[in-house]
Write a protein that holds these residues in place. Sequence first.
Motif, PDB file in Angstrom:
ATOM      1  N   ALA A   5      73.565  52.157  57.203  1.00  0.00           N
ATOM      2  CA  ALA A   5      74.249  53.457  57.288  1.00  0.00           C
ATOM      3  C   ALA A   5      75.757  53.336  57.214  1.00  0.00           C
ATOM      4  N   ALA A   6      76.299  52.150  57.450  1.00  0.00           N
ATOM      5  CA  ALA A   6      77.750  51.974  57.537  1.00  0.00           C
ATOM      6  C   ALA A   6      78.412  51.998  56.170  1.00  0.00           C
ATOM      7  N   ALA A   7      79.638  52.503  56.155  1.00  0.00           N
ATOM      8  CA  ALA A   7      80.449  52.526  54.941  1.00  0.00           C
ATOM      9  C   ALA A   7      81.093  51.157  54.704  1.00  0.00           C
ATOM     10  N   VAL A   8      81.600  50.950  53.510  1.00  0.00           N
ATOM     11  CA  VAL A   8      82.417  49.760  53.237  1.00  0.00           C
ATOM     12  C   VAL A   8      83.612  49.759  54.202  1.00  0.00           C
ATOM     13  N   GLU A   9      83.887  48.594  54.792  1.00  0.00           N
ATOM     14  CA  GLU A   9      84.922  48.430  55.819  1.00  0.00           C
ATOM     15  C   GLU A   9      84.572  49.181  57.113  1.00  0.00           C
ATOM     16  N   GLY A  10      83.307  49.499  57.296  1.00  0.00           N
ATOM     17  CA  GLY A  10      82.870  50.210  58.498  1.00  0.00           C
ATOM     18  C   GLY A  10      82.820  49.308  59.725  1.00  0.00           C
ATOM     19  N   ARG A  11      82.722  49.961  60.884  1.00  0.00           N
ATOM     20  CA  ARG A  11      82.651  49.243  62.156  1.00  0.00           C
ATOM     21  C   ARG A  11      81.425  49.730  62.941  1.00  0.00           C
ATOM     22  N   ILE A  12      80.764  48.788  63.606  1.00  0.00           N
ATOM     23  CA  ILE A  12      79.608  49.107  64.446  1.00  0.00           C
ATOM     24  C   ILE A  12      79.869  48.511  65.829  1.00  0.00           C
ATOM     25  N   VAL A  13      79.782  49.351  66.851  1.00  0.00           N
ATOM     26  CA  VAL A  13      80.072  48.924  68.214  1.00  0.00           C
ATOM     27  C   VAL A  13      78.808  49.086  69.056  1.00  0.00           C
ATOM     28  N   TYR A  14      78.420  48.020  69.759  1.00  0.00           N
ATOM     29  CA  TYR A  14      77.221  48.038  70.603  1.00  0.00           C
ATOM     30  C   TYR A  14      77.612  48.062  72.073  1.00  0.00           C
ATOM     31  N   ILE A  15      76.974  48.964  72.832  1.00  0.00           N
ATOM     32  CA  ILE A  15      77.245  49.041  74.265  1.00  0.00           C
ATOM     33  C   ILE A  15      75.987  48.881  75.108  1.00  0.00           C
ATOM     34  N   ALA A  16      74.814  48.848  74.480  1.00  0.00           N
ATOM     35  CA  ALA A  16      73.546  48.635  75.195  1.00  0.00           C
ATOM     36  C   ALA A  16      72.473  48.345  74.153  1.00  0.00           C
ATOM     37  N   PHE A  17      71.326  47.874  74.652  1.00  0.00           N
ATOM     38  CA  PHE A  17      70.206  47.555  73.764  1.00  0.00           C
ATOM     39  C   PHE A  17      68.910  48.062  74.376  1.00  0.00           C
ATOM     40  N   LEU A  18      68.778  49.388  74.456  1.00  0.00           N
ATOM     41  CA  LEU A  18      67.582  49.971  75.058  1.00  0.00           C
ATOM     42  C   LEU A  18      66.331  49.628  74.256  1.00  0.00           C
ATOM     43  N   GLY A  19      66.495  49.376  72.959  1.00  0.00           N
ATOM     44  CA  GLY A  19      65.368  48.984  72.112  1.00  0.00           C
ATOM     45  C   GLY A  19      65.239  47.488  71.946  1.00  0.00           C
ATOM     46  N   GLY A  20      66.066  46.717  72.660  1.00  0.00           N
ATOM     47  CA  GLY A  20      65.989  45.264  72.598  1.00  0.00           C
ATOM     48  C   GLY A  20      67.157  44.654  71.845  1.00  0.00           C
ATOM     49  N   PRO A  21      67.648  43.472  72.291  1.00  0.00           N
ATOM     50  CA  PRO A  21      68.817  42.844  71.665  1.00  0.00           C
ATOM     51  C   PRO A  21      68.486  41.827  70.577  1.00  0.00           C
ATOM     52  N   LYS A  22      67.207  41.481  70.406  1.00  0.00           N
ATOM     53  CA  LYS A  22      66.855  40.392  69.498  1.00  0.00           C
ATOM     54  C   LYS A  22      66.030  40.931  68.330  1.00  0.00           C
ATOM     55  N   VAL A  23      66.582  40.793  67.129  1.00  0.00           N
ATOM     56  CA  VAL A  23      65.896  41.211  65.911  1.00  0.00           C
ATOM     57  C   VAL A  23      66.266  40.250  64.787  1.00  0.00           C
ATOM     58  N   GLU A  24      65.500  40.306  63.713  1.00  0.00           N
ATOM     59  CA  GLU A  24      65.855  39.565  62.508  1.00  0.00           C
ATOM     60  C   GLU A  24      66.719  40.473  61.648  1.00  0.00           C
ATOM     61  N   VAL A  25      67.890  39.972  61.255  1.00  0.00           N
ATOM     62  CA  VAL A  25      68.868  40.802  60.540  1.00  0.00           C
ATOM     63  C   VAL A  25      69.254  40.135  59.227  1.00  0.00           C
ATOM     64  N   ASN A  26      69.325  40.944  58.173  1.00  0.00           N
ATOM     65  CA  ASN A  26      69.861  40.497  56.899  1.00  0.00           C
ATOM     66  C   ASN A  26      71.374  40.691  56.934  1.00  0.00           C
ATOM     67  N   PHE A  27      72.119  39.601  56.964  1.00  0.00           N
ATOM     68  CA  PHE A  27      73.567  39.674  57.099  1.00  0.00           C
ATOM     69  C   PHE A  27      74.284  39.867  55.762  1.00  0.00           C
ATOM     70  N   ALA A  28      73.576  39.823  54.670  1.00  0.00           N
ATOM     71  CA  ALA A  28      74.245  39.955  53.368  1.00  0.00           C
ATOM     72  C   ALA A  28      75.028  41.262  53.243  1.00  0.00           C
ATOM     73  N   PRO A  29      74.476  42.408  53.679  1.00  0.00           N
ATOM     74  CA  PRO A  29      75.267  43.647  53.568  1.00  0.00           C
ATOM     75  C   PRO A  29      76.541  43.634  54.414  1.00  0.00           C
ATOM     76  N   ILE A  30      76.551  42.861  55.496  1.00  0.00           N
ATOM     77  CA  ILE A  30      77.771  42.762  56.307  1.00  0.00           C
ATOM     78  C   ILE A  30      78.893  42.146  55.472  1.00  0.00           C
ATOM     79  N   MET A  31      78.536  41.117  54.695  1.00  0.00           N
ATOM     80  CA  MET A  31      79.528  40.484  53.832  1.00  0.00           C
ATOM     81  C   MET A  31      79.924  41.400  52.686  1.00  0.00           C
ATOM     82  N   LEU A  32      78.926  42.024  52.064  1.00  0.00           N
ATOM     83  CA  LEU A  32      79.211  42.863  50.898  1.00  0.00           C
ATOM     84  C   LEU A  32      80.041  44.085  51.265  1.00  0.00           C
ATOM     85  N   LYS A  33      79.787  44.655  52.449  1.00  0.00           N
ATOM     86  CA  LYS A  33      80.524  45.844  52.879  1.00  0.00           C
ATOM     87  C   LYS A  33      81.765  45.510  53.712  1.00  0.00           C
ATOM     88  N   ARG A  34      81.915  44.229  54.045  1.00  0.00           N
ATOM     89  CA  ARG A  34      83.041  43.782  54.879  1.00  0.00           C
ATOM     90  C   ARG A  34      83.035  44.526  56.225  1.00  0.00           C
TER      91      ARG A  34
END
Length: 326
Positions: free
Chosen positions: A227-256
Amino acid sequence: MTAIEIKEFGGPDNLVPATRPVPEPQNDEVLIKVEAAGVNRPDVLQRMGGYAPPPGASDIPGLEVAGTVVKAGSGVQKFKVGDRVCALVAGGGYAEYCVAPWAQCLSVPDGYDMIKAAAVPETYFTVWTNVFDRGGLQGGETFLVHGGASGIGTTAIQLARATGARVFTTASTDEKCRQIEELGAERAINYKSEDFVAVTQELTEGRGVDLILDMVGGDYIQRNISAAAVEGRIVYIAFLGGPKVEVNFAPIMLKRLKLTGSTLRPQSIQAKADIANSLEEKVWPLLNAGTVSPIIDSVFPLEKANEAHKRIDDSAHIGKIMLEVS
């Protein structure tokens, strides 16, 4: 004094009234005669055994209070006996008296009763430091906050709108979505019937969201990245659904993208004092003017703290759940 103890970890009925000594303020602390205290998710986690108080903090739950200063340590620089204050504390709020570092206290906003004043510290400290300090939200940007009906959510919506941001949010029912939109969200998304990724992409014409504040975690982690835009920021303050997941980090690099997060309770007194100073300068004028305001869902007597926790556990509330101390 009467205080609420956790007799054992578990459900709400493990919160029971007990008699405790009135605490003694240290040099840099004030003793507050508590008239109201807020109920927050960290209190629930502590009740269930998942969030121990930091070293030196009271084992009594409760992270925010409002009342009158009745004693001040020799090193207190700002407040005096008789002052009406609200305060962020590391524990001890569910009680008739509570100590607080003077640097984490703020004067009660103009026209506020103590219930309303006690609804301010935890959510406003949390939202300010995460949305504006860490997240860097600016006017004209797009902002998505999950859990829009919570105390954090209702606070974030108002402050973001006051900054000039476009605000989107998620909630669990159509009625919650309606009320959140009345509060100022441009679009509230019922996450049970709608995909927030698809909706926010449509609202932003495919650009994505500049800033996301998340307290859910779990499968939202990958979806936030989508959902994040290019150069977007995501801030986490809790993990009610759990803190451990498998994540594809490629979009983090592509979107910076920038991913960050924080917890408030373990931070130093100086760090919290810095947030308090920012709130006094930037947010207190908005509170005094009525531009933003805490949303109160319900109020329970201190002795009925267990009932207040049942209310927060069922997730039907909108805004803050409060305790009144007679």
